[in-house]
Structures are given as structure tokens and as C-alpha cells.
Design a protein around this motif. Structure first.
Motif, PDB file in Angstrom:
ATOM      1  N   GLU A 419       3.479  -8.371  -0.790  1.00 63.51           N
ATOM      2  CA  GLU A 419       2.862  -8.539   0.255  1.00 63.51           C
ATOM      3  C   GLU A 419       1.260  -7.166   0.680  1.00 63.51           C
ATOM      4  O   GLU A 419       1.475  -5.684   0.853  1.00 63.51           O
ATOM      5  N   MET A 420       1.215  -6.642  -1.127  1.00 65.00           N
ATOM      6  CA  MET A 420       0.666  -5.488  -1.595  1.00 65.00           C
ATOM      7  C   MET A 420      -0.930  -5.621  -0.943  1.00 65.00           C
ATOM      8  O   MET A 420      -1.294  -4.886  -0.204  1.00 65.00           O
ATOM      9  N   GLU A 421      -0.936  -6.308  -0.519  1.00 67.45           N
ATOM     10  CA  GLU A 421      -3.215  -6.670  -0.187  1.00 67.45           C
ATOM     11  C   GLU A 421      -3.117  -6.858   1.517  1.00 67.45           C
ATOM     12  O   GLU A 421      -3.435  -5.995   2.004  1.00 67.45           O
ATOM     13  N   ALA A 422      -1.991  -7.484   2.466  1.00 70.36           N
ATOM     14  CA  ALA A 422      -1.494  -7.617   3.542  1.00 70.36           C
ATOM     15  C   ALA A 422      -1.469  -5.614   4.035  1.00 70.36           C
ATOM     16  O   ALA A 422      -1.587  -5.518   4.506  1.00 70.36           O
ATOM     17  N   LEU A 423      -0.846  -5.323   3.180  1.00 67.24           N
ATOM     18  CA  LEU A 423       0.275  -3.857   3.382  1.00 67.24           C
ATOM     19  C   LEU A 423      -0.881  -2.540   3.191  1.00 67.24           C
ATOM     20  O   LEU A 423      -0.256  -1.647   3.055  1.00 67.24           O
ATOM     21  N   GLU A 424      -1.958  -3.207   2.338  1.00 63.98           N
ATOM     22  CA  GLU A 424      -2.388  -1.948   1.544  1.00 63.98           C
ATOM     23  C   GLU A 424      -3.138  -0.954   2.788  1.00 63.98           C
ATOM     24  O   GLU A 424      -3.291  -1.176   3.801  1.00 63.98           O
ATOM     25  N   GLY A 425      -2.280   0.343   2.620  1.00 67.16           N
ATOM     26  CA  GLY A 425      -2.846   1.873   3.434  1.00 67.16           C
ATOM     27  C   GLY A 425      -1.378   2.166   3.925  1.00 67.16           C
ATOM     28  O   GLY A 425      -1.478   2.919   4.788  1.00 67.16           O
ATOM     29  N   SER A 426      -0.758   1.338   4.198  1.00 70.02           N
ATOM     30  CA  SER A 426       0.650   1.780   4.709  1.00 70.02           C
ATOM     31  C   SER A 426       2.102   2.506   4.117  1.00 70.02           C
ATOM     32  O   SER A 426       1.890   2.743   2.917  1.00 70.02           O
ATOM     33  N   GLN A 427       2.757   3.101   4.692  1.00 73.59           N
ATOM     34  CA  GLN A 427       3.016   3.542   4.175  1.00 73.59           C
ATOM     35  C   GLN A 427       5.011   3.051   4.920  1.00 73.59           C
ATOM     36  O   GLN A 427       5.064   2.892   5.661  1.00 73.59           O
ATOM     37  N   ARG A 428       5.987   3.142   3.553  1.00 74.40           N
ATOM     38  CA  ARG A 428       7.152   2.896   4.137  1.00 74.40           C
ATOM     39  C   ARG A 428       8.390   3.961   4.292  1.00 74.40           C
ATOM     40  O   ARG A 428       8.187   5.133   4.591  1.00 74.40           O
ATOM     41  N   ASP A 429       9.173   3.757   5.464  1.00 75.67           N
ATOM     42  CA  ASP A 429       9.540   4.262   6.816  1.00 75.67           C
ATOM     43  C   ASP A 429      10.861   3.684   6.794  1.00 75.67           C
ATOM     44  O   ASP A 429      10.686   2.522   6.991  1.00 75.67           O
ATOM     45  N   LEU A 430      11.759   4.643   6.901  1.00 77.65           N
ATOM     46  CA  LEU A 430      13.046   4.358   7.524  1.00 77.65           C
ATOM     47  C   LEU A 430      12.905   4.932   8.665  1.00 77.65           C
ATOM     48  O   LEU A 430      13.538   6.514   8.976  1.00 77.65           O
TER      49      LEU A 430
END
Length: 472
Positions: A419-430
């Protein structure tokens, strides 16, 4: 000389001749700025050569057109003829007398380059492959592919079945602009084709070159290793067409160099000029106007998965491929080109050595393979991995409940890839849950609208439960 030595000499000569003949396919290349079709580099670009499975780009183009016109539907079951089932490999393994939904034939043709699927598509559109081939050629003429003649839907070697590097680049650009809703098919590393999961014939270049998102490979002994490839960086998109590679690794490496050349030569900003609309012959003497989607170059929407379709297996293959595949150490000679340098169109260029490999890898895909001993105690804390650096939002998409570290990282990476398009601009985080060894998998830094859209898409795909949170 003994009889045994003489036989050995003959055997060596045979293999040398075979190796030479396998590399005898003529070389041709064409590099295009996809935004307006400007040629950036060309070699032997109008030489008529065997296109091999690049042919399937036109096959799929006409199938997509038939769907747009309401003549076919994705869930329509297509009967498999003895003729289609008898096609030689590469093939899906269709059985004569069976039937299969159109969507699976499309996937098998686009991703695996299955010849039996292509023949079945041809019969579904035109009743027979020869009639379909005539429609392919007429459509090519309407696109300006003046040196192309199709004789079949798959690209198997046949007398008179010829195209050029320029024409195939034109076709790749037209396919991208006219049917962006289907374009993501060409970048899938694997896909469910009902009979089996099939792997993309172009997956090595897709994994190795930053921004690569398609389009189609081709190989026959007469053609050599062919490829039409596209890549995007920022507002720039390049399309490369190459014929006559001596091996898949040599082809991929050469295409990577040609893409670098294209990006170096094209201006960063340019007004977009879409290809003109064409009329596809309808088989009755008239024409049918293609209803081109009004979608800008920067988008390629992903069709939502149907209910009941799970993507976990395919996603696991994507991760395994991205994590485990090592690039070859050998390198290509550099093509040093200044930005916006003049274009030189020459008559011939020799094939580069076979031992070549692309050197780029997509940003965000380089991760360490997880092992049974890879626990929270012996690993450094996970740093947020930015999909893109222009995030400014404060909303969060949280995936599912609690996960151990390995599963949480895998879930984040899988979701980011799908889902690269939908999540564009986000950061992965735990986010630690307070219970040792357990985390929540989250994407942070989204706007409210982007977070809601991403969560809705994930829910529609039944990929994983998610919720939108605020406050980072």
C-alpha cells in the motif's frame, strides 16, 4: 588423435557454436521521456526484430479495452480451447475443455508471461488468434507503431512477427496512460493465477532498480533477452526498450544503465503531453473509441481485492524475495552523461558483456533477514523507516493488536510494500505495549484523511485489522 579425443573436440565446437548463436540476436535500444515521448537515446531503434513476449503488452492492451467497452468482464469465465492449451512454455498449465476467470488469464499473461493464457485471451476477444493478431497490427498502426506486424498473441517466433525498440516503447507509454488502473499488475512480484501462484519474470530488475515499476520481459532464441521497463523518480518517468540481450542479467544491467542515462538527460520539470487517443478496430469495419481514464501520470491505482481473496502468501514471497536475493558483484561500464546532454542517435552498438548486474536497490527495502535467534534482547531498537520524507501529519494507522518484534516488522514492511500509495508520507514505527517482547505495529505521520484512506483500503483488502489514532 584418438577417436575419443576427436569426439571431445567436436563436442567442444558444438557448445561454442551454440553459445555464439544464443548471443547472435541483434541489439537495439530506445530511451524515452514518458511525460511527452521525447527520445533521449536510441540505437538500431527502427530495426525490425523479434519482440518475443513484449508482444503481450498489446495483447493485454486490447483485453483492457474490451473490458472498458463492456465486451468482457474480469469475473467472466473463459473457455480454454485445445489450441490455447497446446501452447509451449512459458505457460500457466491450462487444460483443454476447462474454463477460468478472465482476471487470472490477465495476471498469468502480465506476470508470468504465460503463452497459453495469452492465446486464451486472444480467442476471448476475437474468436481466434489469427483474427486477434490482425486487430493487434491495426491497433499498432493507430498508435504510430509503423514497423510492427503481429502474427500471434504471445510473441512466439513466427515468420513476419516483428517489431522495433521504438515501437515497443510507444506501446509501453500508451499502455501506461490509457489503462493506469491495471498498470500495477506489471510490478507485482507474484500473484494468484488460480491454478497456482506465479512469479514475475521481471522481479530482479523491479527489486534492484529504484523506482522501477514495470513493464514486460521477453525471450526467445531468435529474439534474445528483451525488456520494456519503466521507472519513476519524483516527477520524472523514463521508459526503456531493449532488444537482444545475451542473458537476463546482461539485459537487466544494460536497462539499468539506460534508465540512468534517461534520468540524467531529461529535465526535472516538463509539461506533460499525453499520447493521443486511438481507435481500436472493432472487427466490423468500424472503430471503437478507447475511453482513456483521466488519471495523472503520478498515480497508478491499485484495484481492491475481491472478498475472500487473501494476499498473505504473495506478500510473504515479496518479503522473502526482497530480503534474501543478493545482487551480483560484477558491475557495468559507466555511461557518463551530463544532465540535458544532446541526444546522439547512432546506427549500431555492440552487446555489452554478459556478466552484468544492476546496482541500485529500492530505498526502504534493505532489511536484515530474520532468524529464530533474532529477538528483542539482541537487536537494537527499530528506527522509524520513512516511506517518503514529506510527512507532516499527526495521525496514526495502527495494525491489529500485539505482535512479537519479528512479526511486527514483517507486517509493517509487507503493508508498506502493498500500500505504498495509501501510506505515502508515513513512517513505520513499533510501539512497546508494556509487556516485554510485544509491540504494536504502526504507521505514523499521516494526515487525518490519509490515515482514514489507508485504513479503509487495508480493511477493503482484508489484509489486517487497523484503526486510526491521533496524537502520534
Amino acid at each position: 588423435m584418438t577417436i575419443q579425443a576427436f569426439r571431445g573436440l567436436l563436442l567442444v565446437l558444438f557448445f561454442l557454436c551454440s553459445a555464439a548463436s544464443s548471443q547472435a540476436a541483434p541489439y537495439a535500444a530506445y530511451v524515452m521521456d514518458a511525460r511527452d515521448g521525447t527520445v533521449l537515446h536510441a540505437r538500431n531503434h527502427d530495426t525490425r526484430l523479434h519482440p518475443a513476449s513484449l508482444t503481450k503488452m498489446m495483447t493485454l492492451y486490447l483485453v483492457f479495452d474490451a473490458i472498458e467497452q463492456g465486451k468482457l468482464s474480469l469475473d467472466q469465465k473463459i473457455p480454454i480451447s485445445k489450441y490455447a492449451a497446446s501452447k509451449p512454455p512459458s505457460k500457466l498449465g491450462l487444460r483443454a475443455g476447462s474454463s477460468i476467470e478472465l482476471r487470472y488469464l490477465i495476471r498469468a499473461s502480465a506476470v508470468k508471461s504465460a503463452n497459453d493464457a495469452a492465446a486464451a485471451l486472444a480467442e476471448a476477444v476475437s474468436g481466434s488468434e489469427p483474427a486477434f493478431a490482425r486487430k493487434m497490427t491495426a491497433t499498432a498502426r493507430a498508435m504510430g507503431m509503423d514497423n510492427t506486424t503481429f502474427k500471434n498473441a504471445s510473441g512466439l517466433t513466427q515468420q513476419g512477427h516483428l517489431s522495433t525498440a521504438r515501437d515497443m516503447a510507444i506501446l509501453g507509454r500508451q499502455l501506461f496512460y490509457d489503462f493506469p488502473q491495471y498498470y500495477n499488475l506489471f510490478s507485482r512480484r507474484s500473484t494468484n493465477a488460480k491454478i497456482k501462484t506465479v512469479r514475475n519474470t521481471n522481479r530482479r530488475l523491479l527489486d534492484a532498480y529504484e523506482g522501477a515499476d514495470g513493464i514486460k520481459t521477453g525471450y526467445t532464441s531468435a529474439a534474445g533477452f528483451n525488456l520494456v521497463a519503466s521507472a519513476k523518480r519524483g516527477q520524472e518517468r523514463v521508459i526503456v526498450s531493449m532488444f537482444g540481450g545475451s542473458s537476463s542479467s546482461a539485459r537487466n544491467a544494460r536497462v539499468a544503465e539506460l534508465m540512468d542515462l534517461g534520468f540524467n538527460r531529461m529535465p526535472s520539470r516538463k509539461a506533460e503531453s499525453r499520447p493521443r487517443r486511438i481507435r481500436v478496430p472493432d472487427g466490423t469495419g468500424g472503430n471503437t473509441l478507447i475511453a482513456s481514464a483521466d488519471t495523472s501520470l503520478k498515480t497508478s491505482p491499485r484495484p481492491r481485492l475481491r472478498a475472500g481473496v487473501r494476499s498473505g502468501d504473495a506478500a510473504a514471497q515479496v518479503i522473502a524475495s526482497a530480503v534474501s536475493r543478493a545482487l551480483e558483484d560484477q558491475q557495468l561500464p559507466q555511461i557518463n552523461v551530463a544532465k540535458n546532454a544532446p541526444v546522439e542517435v547512432a546506427a549500431a552498438e555492440p552487446l555489452l558483456p554478459a556478466a552484468m548486474s544492476p546496482r541500485r536497490r529500492p530505498k526502504g527495502l534493505t532489511v536484515a533477514a530474520l532468524t529464530p535467534t533474532d529477538t528483542v534482547q539482541n537487536r537494537a531498537p527499530l528506527e522509524a523507516k520513512s516511506v517518503r520524507a514529506d510527512n507532516r501529519g499527526t495521525y496514526v494507522v495502527q495494525l491489529g493488536g500485539q505482535h512479537n518484534r519479528s512479526n511486527a516488522e514483517r507486517l509493517l514492511l509487507t503493508t508498506a510494500l502493498q500500500e505504498m500509495e495509501a501510506l505515502e508520507g508515513s513512517q513505520r514505527d513499533l510501539q512497546p505495549t508494556g509487556q516485554p517482547g510485544w509491540y504494536r505495529a504502526r504507521f505514523v505521520g499521516l494526515s487525518a484523511q490519509a490515515a482514514e484512506t489507508a485504513c479503509a483500503r487495508l480493511a477493503a483488502a482484508r489484509q489486517t485489522p487497523c484503526q486510526v489514532l491521533t496524537g502520534g
